[in-house]
Motif scaffolding. Structure first.
Motif, PDB file in Angstrom:
ATOM      1  N   LEU A 290       0.878  -1.114  -0.058  1.00 58.97           N
ATOM      2  CA  LEU A 290      -0.147   0.112   0.021  1.00 58.97           C
ATOM      3  C   LEU A 290       0.900   1.285   0.090  1.00 58.97           C
ATOM      4  O   LEU A 290       1.689   1.338   0.860  1.00 58.97           O
ATOM      5  N   ARG A 292       0.436   5.208   0.053  1.00 53.98           N
ATOM      6  CA  ARG A 292      -0.462   6.326   0.308  1.00 53.98           C
ATOM      7  C   ARG A 292       0.082   7.585  -0.948  1.00 53.98           C
ATOM      8  O   ARG A 292       1.419   7.328  -1.181  1.00 53.98           O
ATOM      9  N   SER A 294       1.147  10.341  -0.284  1.00 48.03           N
ATOM     10  CA  SER A 294       1.960  11.114   0.114  1.00 48.03           C
ATOM     11  C   SER A 294       3.424  10.128   0.512  1.00 48.03           C
ATOM     12  O   SER A 294       4.313  10.740   0.737  1.00 48.03           O
ATOM     13  N   GLY A 295       3.223   9.097  -0.259  1.00 50.27           N
ATOM     14  CA  GLY A 295       4.609   8.167  -0.197  1.00 50.27           C
ATOM     15  C   GLY A 295       5.305   8.533  -1.148  1.00 50.27           C
ATOM     16  O   GLY A 295       6.350   8.026  -1.373  1.00 50.27           O
ATOM     17  N   GLY A 305       5.789   3.071   1.642  1.00 47.49           N
ATOM     18  CA  GLY A 305       4.822   2.253   1.626  1.00 47.49           C
ATOM     19  C   GLY A 305       4.619   1.238   2.907  1.00 47.49           C
ATOM     20  O   GLY A 305       5.613   1.101   3.634  1.00 47.49           O
TER      21      GLY A 305
END
Ligand code: SF4
Ligand code: SF4
Lengths: 382, 277
Positions: A290, A292, A294-295, A305
């Motif tokens: 996963l 995000r 903002s990752g 992640g």
């Protein structure tokens, strides 16, 4: 385990029903206490105290049916298992395994810390202690001990309870997994409660369990009390409505992998996976990365992640998919995989039963499919 | 020991194109200690990870004595596509090794026959290279039968001359390719059995390829007298964890990841017969 026996930890006491509160309070000093609680008309497991116990409640369960009734019982553990089991807590439905950071310099991986106080489970039934024993074997004794499960399970405590009466869909007696917490599973049940008419017999079977008992005042259990315990277990067994031909397993499954019944079941099956979600022995899962939004970061082309493990189900269409094909494209094969895993394969894989007769899958199946009936049908002509 | 549930980092040292969709990647484990602790046997696999994309089970195509840890990968899904985009010097995550290897002890005093189809040669190359390094000259030559779709799909093509030094090699393709001169056979890999003289009772078979090939080849071998207990097949299934906790690779009661991928045929025979098991 040897040292366990030497220490002679077996402690047995009789306490007043209300003194269960003292046990809860004592547990709360060092544990997160997970116990049965009412929520939206269902007995669930969550952080709970003595006051939360749905004492006296009875539930009506049938194929695809669960209702709390108006009936009031005198027993504290009068209610039966709801949909939840320990697995929500030790094998969380969405579980972060590790986080990663990828940059030009390389990959940095950080295992997810599983902190917090150890869990004490209160009110686990015999059937679920067998399921827990199976989980320990799967997650701790495989080729790679699972760090997440092992952190969550470490120092956890199990206060099991012998069932005063069975739920409407229970069939543990025929599976040999209940309603009594027997010596085969007292290694995972630290304390076992037996409800009598006016009191509880409390037995500690591990050092951790006996430490807890230490601080609780109680009387000695008399022969009469033990006799009452016996007869209550017997009457629970007698009241059980469902059963399976355990002695014929696993051959009954192996002989009938091509039985026409599978096709018939597939027609009724909705493939919702409810049965696998509520089943305390179902453990199948999938992992995914996963990231995000903002990752993503511009500088150094960094990527951040987490790897998530989530419950999956052999009913998922893509469960057995590989590139270029699917090993179980039909619903018939997927249902067969589930039932064969429960009733035949697990025993071979982990030397423990894969179905513990808790009846949850029967209660929570919206199509009303009943594993005991399906098994019975396999005995029919083919 | 390192934790097999958490990937470690490895750097791509070199990449060799094998066919239009397949390439071999040589990896170097970054951490010195893991490098030292890491050991595998031919037939085992690793989970290769591209962070953000996911993991894929890939068999190891080098042999333990090789300097590099090699994986031969065909572009098929998300992860392999992502690996295909990587260059020398890039890193991947690795977990492993997992699974059972080829039972080398079974070959002692017996004649080995290797049957491969398509990319199925990758885990077998590991044992082929091991034999190349250790085969005592003079004894009976092991047999290698390999089938691919077209001549262009032959993986490790440049290594076959060396294989022929030790092995009796026969190749076949499903169909010819006008652009390539083909000296091998045409047809299914089992047809190659007619080309070899072998003593079935003394033969051990290691096989890896599409399941349809296994379904054809095993009865053919058994019909010629090879005992079912001496046929070993490497199976492919969906894999996620590598250690028997995710359930994806289940094949009847067996976990392909930890009980396999290499199975004795007679141990899985009853389930191979059942469609969609
Ligand atoms: S298969 Fe059904 S009855 Fe058996 S353990 Fe699972 S939920 Fe309970
Ligand atoms: S299956 Fe048996 S042990 Fe489990 S809740 Fe029902 S009666 Fe109790």
């Amino acid at each position: 385990m040897e040292s366990l026996k030497e220490k002679k930890i077996k402690k047995i006491k009789k306490i007043k029903k209300d003194d269960l509160k003292i046990l809860f309070d004592k547990l709360r000093e060092s544990y997160t206490v997970i116990g049965p609680k009412l929520s939206q008309g269902v007995v669930v497991l969550s952080e709970a105290g003595f006051e939360d116990l749905p004492a006296g409640f009875r539930d009506y369960q049938a194929r695809g049916t669960y209702r709390l009734t108006d009936e009031k019982a005198v027993d504290v553990f009068s209610f039966s298992n709801g949909p939840d089991s320990f697995k929500r807590f030790l094998h969380p439905p969405l579980n972060e395994i590790f986080s990663f950071r990828k940059s030009k310099k390389g990959i940095a991986i950080e295992p997810a810390a599983k902190e917090g106080r150890p869990i004490a489970f209160v009110g686990i039934r015999a059937c679920d202690t067998w399921a827990l024993k199976l989980y320990d074997r799967i997650f701790l004794e495989g080729p790679a001990r699972d760090p997440s499960y092992s952190a969550l399970r470490k120092d956890s405590l199990v206060i099991a309870v012998n069932c005063p009466h069975p739920g409407d869909n229970c069939f543990c007696s025929s599976m040999g997994t209940g309603p009594e917490v027997t010596p085969e599973v007292t290694d995972v049940a630290d304390i076992v409660l037996s409800e009598l008419e006016k009191s509880f017999i409390v037995e500690a079977s591990t050092p951790a369990g006996s430490d807890i008992l230490e601080g609780i005042a109680g009387e000695e259990a008399t022969d009469r009390d033990l006799e009452e315990k016996r007869s209550r277990i017997e009457s629970c067994k007698k009241a059980m409505k469902k059963s399976v031909p355990y002695g014929e397993l696993p051959e009954l499954i192996y002989r009938n992998l091509e039985h026409p019944r599978w096709k018939d079941t597939a027609k009724r099956d909705l493939e919702c996976g409810n049965c696998t979600q509520v089943c305390p022995t179902c453990f199948c899962n999938s992992s995914y990365d996963l990231i995000r939004l903002s990752g993503f970061s511009q500088k150094g082309a960094e990527l951040k992640g987490v790897r998530i493990r989530k419950w999956d189900s052999c009913f998922s269409r893509n469960f057995a998919r590989v590139h270029g094909g699917n090993f179980r494209p039909s619903r018939r094969a997927r249902y067969r995989q589930w039932m064969a895993h429960k009733l035949a394969y697990t025993k071979e894989q982990f030397a423990l039963p894969g179905c513990v007769g808790c009846g949850r899958c029967i209660t929570w199946c919206p199509a009303g499919i009943d594993i005991t009936e399906e098994l019975e049908a396999l005995k029919g002509v083919r | 020991m390192y934790d097999k549930t958490i990937p470690f980092e490895a750097k791509i040292r070199w990449i060799k194109r094998e066919t239009r969709d397949t390439a071999t990647y040589a990896l170097k484990i970054s951490d010195r200690e893991i490098q030292r602790a890491y050991s595998f046997s031919p037939g085992q696999f690793n989970m290769l990870a591209v962070p953000g994309i996911g993991e894929s089970a890939i068999s190891i195509s080098s042999c333990p004595a090789d300097r590099d840890l090699m994986h031969t990968i065909r572009v098929a899904g998300d992860v392999t596509t992502a690996i295909d985009r990587l260059n020398v010097g890039d890193v991947v995550g690795v977990r492993g090794p997992f699974g059972s290897g080829w039972p080398i002890e079974e070959t002692v005093g017996r004649d080995l026959m290797i049957i491969a189809g398509g990319l199925g040669i990758a885990p077998l190359r590991s044992i082929i290279r091991q034999i190349l390094k250790s085969h005592p000259g003079g004894s009976r030559a092991p047999v290698l039968l390999y089938g691919t779709k077209t001549p262009k799909d032959v993986i490790f093509r440049d290594e076959f001359p060396r294989y022929r030094d030790v092995f009796e090699v026969h190749l076949t393709v499903d169909r010819a390719d006008p652009e390539v001169y083909w000296r091998g056979e045409m047809g299914v890999v089992t047809a190659l059995l007619d080309r070899v003289t072998f003593n079935p009772l003394n033969t051990v078979v290691f096989m890896c390829g599409p399941e349809i090939m296994v379904h054809r080849a095993v009865p053919e071998l058994v019909a010629r007298g090879v005992p079912g207990e001496k046929i070993f097949i490497s199976l492919e299934r969906n894999m996620d964890c590598g250690s028997g906790i995710c359930g994806h690779c289940m094949f009847g009661p067996r976990f392909v990841c930890k009980d396999g991928p290499v199975f004795r045929f007679t141990d899985v025979e009853q389930f191979l017969k059942i469609m969609e098991i």
